[in-house]
Design an enzyme around this catalytic site. Structure first.
Site, mmCIF file in Angstrom:
data_model
loop_
_atom_site.group_PDB
_atom_site.id
_atom_site.type_symbol
_atom_site.label_atom_id
_atom_site.label_comp_id
_atom_site.label_asym_id
_atom_site.label_seq_id
_atom_site.Cartn_x
_atom_site.Cartn_y
_atom_site.Cartn_z
ATOM 1 N N ALA A 70 62.644 147.020 -16.838
ATOM 2 C CA ALA A 70 62.826 146.208 -15.632
ATOM 3 C C ALA A 70 63.335 147.104 -14.487
ATOM 4 O O ALA A 70 63.133 148.315 -14.503
ATOM 5 C CB ALA A 70 63.771 145.050 -15.944
ATOM 6 N N VAL A 121 59.658 152.692 -15.401
ATOM 7 C CA VAL A 121 60.887 152.061 -14.948
ATOM 8 C C VAL A 121 60.563 151.361 -13.633
ATOM 9 O O VAL A 121 59.865 151.925 -12.786
ATOM 10 C CB VAL A 121 62.007 153.094 -14.719
ATOM 11 C CG1 VAL A 121 63.292 152.413 -14.260
ATOM 12 C CG2 VAL A 121 62.253 153.913 -15.979
ATOM 13 N N CYS A 122 61.066 150.132 -13.486
ATOM 14 C CA CYS A 122 60.949 149.406 -12.222
ATOM 15 C C CYS A 122 59.469 149.271 -11.832
ATOM 16 O O CYS A 122 58.621 148.974 -12.696
ATOM 17 C CB CYS A 122 61.798 150.133 -11.158
ATOM 18 S SG CYS A 122 62.202 149.149 -9.712
ATOM 19 N N THR A 123 59.129 149.516 -10.576
ATOM 20 C CA THR A 123 57.739 149.360 -10.157
ATOM 21 C C THR A 123 56.838 150.499 -10.619
ATOM 22 O O THR A 123 55.642 150.501 -10.291
ATOM 23 C CB THR A 123 57.644 149.209 -8.623
ATOM 24 O OG1 THR A 123 58.402 150.258 -8.010
ATOM 25 C CG2 THR A 123 58.212 147.864 -8.178
#
Lengths: 216, 216
Positions: free
Chosen positions: A150, A99-101
């Site tokens: 994202a 998730v995310c970075t």
């Protein structure tokens, strides 16, 4: 269904808890939060502490790996012991996700080379430096069971898709109902393409908080 | 901006973390997680432990109160020391809010009598037993700064509205962008009105886990 989530100081809490609230409902789920040592890890804002329930060395396999992002993910891109753990757990999983970075950690571990992937909109260049092709979709599935999501809140959408793949569509729909996930954001500012220049400028000017050191 | 979040064993993690990830970005925010005593509180599923950073007795005022739900909220409806704390903090707040069955605690504290309110779809009767009129909206604002949100994930939508009220629309839009909240659920099963009978039956038949006692 063994679900492993690595924690580190500077994680983003919603990256963890969004998927958690779905995946915990999978039949016979067991969720393990792993870190260098059991105990509290402090999030990127410095307000919130979540407990690691195991040390990395005690978690040797999982069916699903969920790697969260946050400022601490970027700081850990050269942490070879974390990357080695991710590489090893990946050899045991059916689904290796981020998730995310968190996708930057998958990239740094060498797992995204030649694949399509997504990440937070602010981390595209770093993602691509690991050989991945950024794809502006909310959830990106690739061969080998690698699924990237994202920014931050997208982990909820990813987890619903994983639930469908693991337990079927009826189960996934039931989990969506359980958390009453019928999103109605009051604005339409949730992607870089749609946000106004004023909102982007506000965010860029927002003072960064330095997270307090974790008390252990 | 002092934000207080009560924790208790059996809370739902996303009720807490959804609003947290927005409200933490408010200018000069200070988020305090309060419980009977500082230390870990275990969520309703028994997998996740979040740290209370203060005891109830040490938190005597707040600008925003966010009361989460979960199985532990239902178990606490006669916990007079928790209800007294909620009543007292409410006298100091600008916004007194709840997510999911957190509204039952506001109701038990006497704060919803005669008001419109919302809650998780499975808790409507209990909510109305406290004199509130259930309103099937995702976020319900009432006079006196009382804002209730529907089940679990609705806390994100509520927090964006609070951010707008507190810091203005541009700030709220910036926070939405920061967490890339551009929801794209793969199914349309997020409300009781929209979910299929199969999904409802699956959820009703799902074995309830008994949360392990918290280790402190």
């Amino acid at each position: 269904m063994r679900i492993a989530v690595p924690l580190f100081d500077g994680f983003t809490a919603l990256d963890v808890v969004g998927p958690y609230e779905i995946l915990r409902m999978l039949p016979e789920s067991e969720v393990t939060f792993a870190a260098d040592a059991p105990g509290p890890c402090t999030d990127g804002e410095g307000h919130l502490r979540l407990h690691a329930t195991a040390s990395f060395r005690d978690v040797v396999e999982a069916d699903v790996l969920v790697v969260p992002g946050g400022p601490g993910a970027r700081r850990s891109l050269a942490d070879e012991s974390l990357l080695d753990w991710i590489r090893h757990i990946h050899t045991t999983t059916t689904w290796t996700t981020s998730v995310c970075t968190g996708s930057l950690l998958l990239g740094a571990a060498g797992l995204l080379d030649g694949l399509e992937a997504t990440t937070h909109w602010g981390a595209v260049d770093t993602l691509e430096s690991y050989g991945a092709t950024y794809t502006a979709r909310r959830v990106v599935e690739q061969p080998g069971g690698i699924v990237t999501a994202a920014g931050v809140s997208s982990g909820i959408d990813m987890a619903l898709r994983l639930a469908e793949l693991i337990a079927g569509r009826v189960a996934a729909e039931a989990f969506q109902l359980a958390i009453e996930y019928d999103p109605q954001p009051p604005f339409d500012s949730g992607s870089y393409a749609k946000a106004s220049q004023e909102a982007k400028s506000y965010l860029a000017a927002r003072p960064r908080r330095t997270a307090r050191p974790a008390s252990r």
